[in-house]
Every structure is written in structure tokens, then in C-alpha cells.
Design a protein around this motif. Sequence first.
Motif, PDB file in Angstrom:
ATOM      1  N   VAL A   4     -66.225 -19.570  52.054  1.00 26.17           N
ATOM      2  CA  VAL A   4     -67.315 -20.382  51.544  1.00 26.17           C
ATOM      3  C   VAL A   4     -67.928 -21.174  52.697  1.00 26.17           C
ATOM      4  O   VAL A   4     -67.196 -21.842  53.430  1.00 26.17           O
ATOM      5  CB  VAL A   4     -66.811 -21.346  50.450  1.00 26.17           C
ATOM      6  N   THR A   5     -69.229 -21.075  52.856  1.00 24.94           N
ATOM      7  CA  THR A   5     -69.885 -21.807  53.929  1.00 24.94           C
ATOM      8  C   THR A   5     -70.867 -22.809  53.350  1.00 24.94           C
ATOM      9  O   THR A   5     -71.594 -22.496  52.394  1.00 24.94           O
ATOM     10  CB  THR A   5     -70.602 -20.871  54.912  1.00 24.94           C
ATOM     11  N   GLN A   6     -70.895 -23.986  53.947  1.00 25.80           N
ATOM     12  CA  GLN A   6     -71.780 -25.055  53.495  1.00 25.80           C
ATOM     13  C   GLN A   6     -72.603 -25.571  54.666  1.00 25.80           C
ATOM     14  O   GLN A   6     -72.140 -25.601  55.796  1.00 25.80           O
ATOM     15  CB  GLN A   6     -70.975 -26.223  52.911  1.00 25.80           C
ATOM     16  N   SER A   7     -73.831 -25.982  54.336  1.00 22.85           N
ATOM     17  CA  SER A   7     -74.676 -26.591  55.362  1.00 22.85           C
ATOM     18  C   SER A   7     -75.520 -27.694  54.746  1.00 22.85           C
ATOM     19  O   SER A   7     -75.850 -27.644  53.549  1.00 22.85           O
ATOM     20  CB  SER A   7     -75.581 -25.528  55.996  1.00 22.85           C
ATOM     21  N   PRO A   8     -75.831 -28.727  55.527  1.00 25.75           N
ATOM     22  CA  PRO A   8     -75.275 -29.003  56.851  1.00 25.75           C
ATOM     23  C   PRO A   8     -73.862 -29.570  56.745  1.00 25.75           C
ATOM     24  O   PRO A   8     -73.373 -29.786  55.640  1.00 25.75           O
ATOM     25  CB  PRO A   8     -76.245 -30.061  57.388  1.00 25.75           C
ATOM     26  N   THR A   9     -73.214 -29.822  57.867  1.00 26.91           N
ATOM     27  CA  THR A   9     -71.866 -30.391  57.830  1.00 26.91           C
ATOM     28  C   THR A   9     -71.913 -31.908  57.681  1.00 26.91           C
ATOM     29  O   THR A   9     -71.045 -32.501  57.042  1.00 26.91           O
ATOM     30  CB  THR A   9     -71.071 -30.028  59.088  1.00 26.91           C
ATOM     31  N   HIS A  10     -72.931 -32.510  58.296  1.00 29.61           N
ATOM     32  CA  HIS A  10     -73.105 -33.955  58.193  1.00 29.61           C
ATOM     33  C   HIS A  10     -74.572 -34.269  57.953  1.00 29.61           C
ATOM     34  O   HIS A  10     -75.445 -33.542  58.429  1.00 29.61           O
ATOM     35  CB  HIS A  10     -72.660 -34.670  59.484  1.00 29.61           C
TER      36      HIS A  10
END
Lengths: 112, 114
Positions: A4-10
Motif C-alpha cells: 500500500v502506498t500513500q502520498s504525500p508522506t508529510h
Amino acid sequence: DAGVTQSPTHLIKTRGQQVTLRCSPKSGHDTVSWYQQALGQGPQFIFQYYEEEERQRGNFPDRFSGHQFPNYSSELNVNALLLGDSALYLCASSLGGGSEAFFGQGTRLTVV
Amino acid sequence: AQSVSQHNHHVILSEAASLELGCNYSYGGTVNLFWYVQYPGQHLQLLLKYFSGDPLVKGIKGFEAEFIKSKFSFNLRKPSVQWSDTAEYFCAVIPIEYGNKLVFGAGTILRVKS
């Protein structure tokens, strides 16, 4: 096989602004759930998407909305940000509901 | 209120000590049960799960958990911890009658001293 990839991280936003967070599920998964994790607490369920529809919703106001696309990826939108919305937002994917969920790294949202 | 309770927020153990982390839930119907672990700087990972069958479940890295229906409990155990087990551990429940959402406990931070 990508997880699972999410964006942005911060992300840092100002109170009153709007934010969009993105999530790509694990390959082969069709269900995406979003969670909010405040500091020192366990993740809290926001909502779940399946077949591009919101299937279930937790106890979050309408300022929190989402979307699922035909490729199963998903967005979480938060309007009129409050300081209390500062948290780690987690995306989880699964094959159907009720089964093992795989989590992304999360997006750390800070509202100032 | 319906919830998941983890008994300790912080646990400190020496290497080779035995571990038991308590988890209780308040749902009366059918539940799916999970333990997740979050190592420093990493994402939540599944340690083990229980859906049905043998109430003693074995997971990765030598962890096991026992489902005791009469006590609404799903405690996590490991006979001998290692320094690398330092992490935050979350118990989570899917109360089937309420849909497919995961309900998490507040987490237990485990520190293993080498």
C-alpha cells in the motif's frame, strides 16, 4: 509486489484549508479503508470504499469525504481543517471486507 | 461503550523474558481478531489473526495468541523476547455485525532491554 502506498508522506496546512490525501492499494485488493491515528492512540476508522462506493463510515464529520477510482486507488479529502485534525492518516487495503488489512506508511498531517 | 482495551500502555522487559500483552473487547457477536505491530519508523504489519477454528493462533516471529470467547480476550504471548521485538503492538477487532471496520486498542509500547 508493491504494498500500500500513500502520498504525500508529510503535509503542513493552515486551519480552514482543504487537503487531499492519496492511496494506492496492494495489488489485487479491491477495498480501501482510511484511519486517523492521533498521537498516543490507536487508529480510528474513518470510512471504507468498495466498488467506488462508501460502504461504511465511522464517527467523523462530513468534512471528511473520500473517493475510490476504477483502479481501486482512493483519496481522502478533509475540508475546513481544524487544529484537531492533525494526525497520522493511514490507508489500508484488503480483498473484500472483514479480511486481513495491509497498511501504508501513512500521511502525517499537521494543521497550524 | 463498545471498545477494545489493551491492559498496559508501556511494558519494559529484558531479553529472554516472556511476554504477555492483554486485549479485551466488548462485542458480543462474531468477531475477527488481529494483532498488528509497528516497528520504529515502519508501517503497521500483521502479526497474527483469528477468524475461526483452533483458538490458539501462531503468527510470525514466534508470537502466538489465544482467543478465549468466554472472557472476550485475545492475549498475545511470546516465550522469549528479543531486542528486535521493541515496537508498538495493537490489538484490533472486526465486529462482524457492525460491518467491516477494524476497531483498534490504544496500543502497547514494548521496550526490550539488551
